[in-house]
Design a protein around this motif. Structure first.
Motif, short mmCIF file in Angstrom:
data_model
loop_
_atom_site.label_atom_id
_atom_site.label_comp_id
_atom_site.label_asym_id
_atom_site.label_seq_id
_atom_site.Cartn_x
_atom_site.Cartn_y
_atom_site.Cartn_z
N ALA A 192 0.83 -1.21 0.00
CA ALA A 192 0.00 0.00 0.00
C ALA A 192 0.86 1.26 0.00
O ALA A 192 0.58 2.23 -0.72
N ASP A 193 1.92 1.27 0.81
CA ASP A 193 2.80 2.43 0.84
C ASP A 193 3.61 2.55 -0.45
O ASP A 193 3.82 3.65 -0.97
N ALA A 194 4.08 1.43 -0.96
CA ALA A 194 4.85 1.46 -2.21
C ALA A 194 4.01 2.02 -3.35
O ALA A 194 4.53 2.73 -4.23
N ALA A 195 2.71 1.75 -3.36
CA ALA A 195 1.83 2.23 -4.42
C ALA A 195 1.69 3.75 -4.40
O ALA A 195 1.29 4.36 -5.40
N LYS A 196 1.99 4.38 -3.27
CA LYS A 196 1.90 5.83 -3.16
C LYS A 196 3.11 6.55 -3.74
O LYS A 196 3.12 7.78 -3.85
N VAL A 197 4.16 5.80 -4.08
CA VAL A 197 5.41 6.39 -4.55
C VAL A 197 5.41 6.35 -6.08
O VAL A 197 5.71 5.32 -6.70
N ASN A 198 5.07 7.47 -6.71
CA ASN A 198 4.96 7.51 -8.17
C ASN A 198 6.29 7.25 -8.87
O ASN A 198 6.31 6.77 -10.01
N ARG A 199 7.39 7.53 -8.18
CA ARG A 199 8.71 7.36 -8.79
C ARG A 199 9.20 5.91 -8.70
O ARG A 199 10.26 5.58 -9.22
N GLY A 200 8.44 5.05 -8.06
CA GLY A 200 8.84 3.66 -7.91
C GLY A 200 9.79 3.47 -6.75
O GLY A 200 10.46 4.42 -6.31
N VAL A 201 9.85 2.25 -6.23
CA VAL A 201 10.65 1.95 -5.04
C VAL A 201 11.71 0.90 -5.37
O VAL A 201 11.39 -0.13 -5.97
N VAL A 202 12.94 1.18 -4.98
CA VAL A 202 13.99 0.18 -4.98
C VAL A 202 14.31 -0.10 -3.51
O VAL A 202 14.82 0.78 -2.81
N GLN A 203 13.98 -1.28 -3.04
CA GLN A 203 14.17 -1.66 -1.64
C GLN A 203 15.43 -2.51 -1.51
O GLN A 203 15.55 -3.54 -2.16
N ILE A 204 16.34 -2.06 -0.65
CA ILE A 204 17.67 -2.68 -0.61
C ILE A 204 18.02 -3.07 0.83
O ILE A 204 18.17 -2.19 1.69
N PRO A 205 18.16 -4.35 1.13
CA PRO A 205 18.68 -4.72 2.46
C PRO A 205 20.12 -4.23 2.60
O PRO A 205 20.92 -4.37 1.67
N MET A 206 20.43 -3.64 3.75
CA MET A 206 21.74 -3.01 3.93
C MET A 206 22.61 -3.70 4.96
O MET A 206 23.84 -3.74 4.84
N VAL A 207 22.00 -4.23 6.01
CA VAL A 207 22.75 -4.89 7.08
C VAL A 207 21.74 -5.64 7.94
O VAL A 207 20.53 -5.39 7.85
N GLY A 208 22.21 -6.58 8.71
CA GLY A 208 21.35 -7.28 9.63
C GLY A 208 21.61 -6.85 11.06
O GLY A 208 22.59 -6.16 11.36
N GLY A 209 20.73 -7.27 11.94
CA GLY A 209 20.93 -6.94 13.35
C GLY A 209 20.09 -7.81 14.25
O GLY A 209 19.15 -8.48 13.81
N THR A 210 20.44 -7.82 15.50
CA THR A 210 19.67 -8.52 16.52
C THR A 210 19.02 -7.51 17.44
O THR A 210 19.58 -6.44 17.71
N ILE A 211 17.83 -7.83 17.90
CA ILE A 211 17.12 -6.97 18.85
C ILE A 211 17.26 -7.61 20.23
O ILE A 211 16.74 -8.71 20.47
N ALA A 212 17.97 -6.94 21.09
CA ALA A 212 18.23 -7.46 22.42
C ALA A 212 17.13 -7.06 23.38
O ALA A 212 16.54 -5.98 23.27
N ILE A 213 16.86 -7.94 24.34
CA ILE A 213 16.08 -7.55 25.51
C ILE A 213 17.10 -7.07 26.53
O ILE A 213 17.81 -7.85 27.16
N ALA A 214 17.20 -5.75 26.62
CA ALA A 214 18.23 -5.11 27.43
C ALA A 214 17.65 -4.76 28.80
O ALA A 214 16.47 -4.44 28.93
N TYR A 215 18.52 -4.80 29.82
CA TYR A 215 18.01 -4.55 31.16
C TYR A 215 19.08 -3.93 32.05
O TYR A 215 20.27 -3.98 31.76
#
Length: 321
Positions: free
Chosen positions: A83-106
């Motif tokens: 739905a969001d991509a359809a709003k971009v008239n110029r088209g979307v190039v989606q590029i994975p850049m890096v990975g990560g972990t989400i920590a439960i920090a305390y």
């Protein structure tokens, strides 16, 4: 460069740079990858004189600005929706850049926290609210979550749902059953650091920078795993990307995999980049280079490899004038 020195909202070079080669490229979005993006772009500016400014405003705001066309690229920890991509008239190039972990920090001195998947869900659902319930010294537990639209929240709640028993939904913004909100990974990490007895979720790089502890979290195979680069890589290597380079695995099966691991994406325009086309391509190609990706582990991220990296590099070529 120490991680604590690179959390500026935009790029500020820390050393003399080559002569500036043209106007700056401007991007905005996810706070999750902000430290590594800012490091990459600072290094790139020093090497080439080409400036890339990145504003850590959260994935939700980044996607909105990208749709509005007010930036050269956006950034999100959740793949852009159809739905969001359809709003971009110029088209979307989606590029994975890096990975990560989400920590439960305390922040609970003397506590070596190991959480089952059920306990993780129960904490953020409000059913566990005292440290005694997870085997630590008794005391009230302060849950800290994001207050802004966040791809980190999307990935975190997506995993909670996969663990079972999570009823608050999966989204960049959810109605939290308990706790207090803070803006950005930066804000959540700061609040945990300042509050004895606090617990929340952040990119693992923010755990290191703020001298927090990260819980060992039970994975699908029943093993308790810390959010290291190796454990994140074991999780991310099993992700299959679709035609738009989107992909996720909210509870990977591998015995060594950390269960809350995610990719993060840059959103570029397929057309309408004009004279900035080459500059955008060059900056993203630098970020996907072996040299730049090799910084990921030290900064608390997971470098891309294999087919994911190859497809990301090919996608840059789709950014056109």
């Amino acid at each position: 460069m120490k991680l604590k020195h690179i959390f500026a909202a935009g790029l500020v070079a820390a050393a003399p740079v080559a002569a500036l080669a043209g106007p700056a490229i401007n991007g905005a979005g996810a706070s999750f990858p902000a430290p590594i993006y800012q490091r990459w772009f600072a290094d790139y500016a020093r090497a080439t004189g080409n400036r890339v400014n990145y504003q850590s405003v959260g994935s939700g705001s980044g996607v909105r600005q990208f749709i509005a066309g007010t930036i050269n690229f956006g950034a999100s920890d959740e793949a852009i929706s159809a739905a969001d991509a359809a709003k971009v008239n110029r088209g979307v190039v989606q590029i994975p850049m890096v990975g990560g972990t989400i920590a439960i920090a305390y922040n609970k001195p003397g506590c070596n926290l190991k959480l089952t998947q059920k306990q993780a869900v129960d904490i953020f659902s409000g059913r566990i609210n005292n440290w005694k319930q997870v085997g630590c010294a008794a005391g009230p537990m302060l849950i800290v979550h994001r207050s802004d639209g966040s791809g980190t929240t999307y990935a975190f709640t997506n995993s909670l749902k996969a663990f079972g028993g999570w009823t608050a939904g999966v989204s960049k913004s959810v109605k939290w059953p308990t706790g207090i909100g803070a803006k950005g990974n930066e804000g959540v990490a700061a609040r945990i650091r300042q509050s004895n007895g606090a617990i929340g979720y952040v990119n693992t790089g923010f755990v290191r920078a703020n001298k927090l502890q990260a819980a060992a979290l039970q994975n699908k195979a029943g093993k308790f795993v810390l959010p290291t680069a190796a454990a994140g890589s074991a999780a991310l290597n099993g992700i299959k990307l679709d035609a738009n380079l989107a992909g996720e695995n909210p509870n990977p099966a591998g015995a060594t995999a950390y269960p809350i691991s995610t990719l993060t994406w840059i959103l570029a325009y397929r057309t309408g980049n004009g004279s900035n086309t080459t500059a955008i391509r060059n900056a993203l190609n630098y970020a996907l280079s072996s040299k730049a990706q090799s910084l990921a582990d030290d900064l608390g991220y997971v470098p891309l490899s294999g087919s994911i990296l190859n497809r990301a590099r090919l996608a840059v070529n789709r950014i056109g004038q």
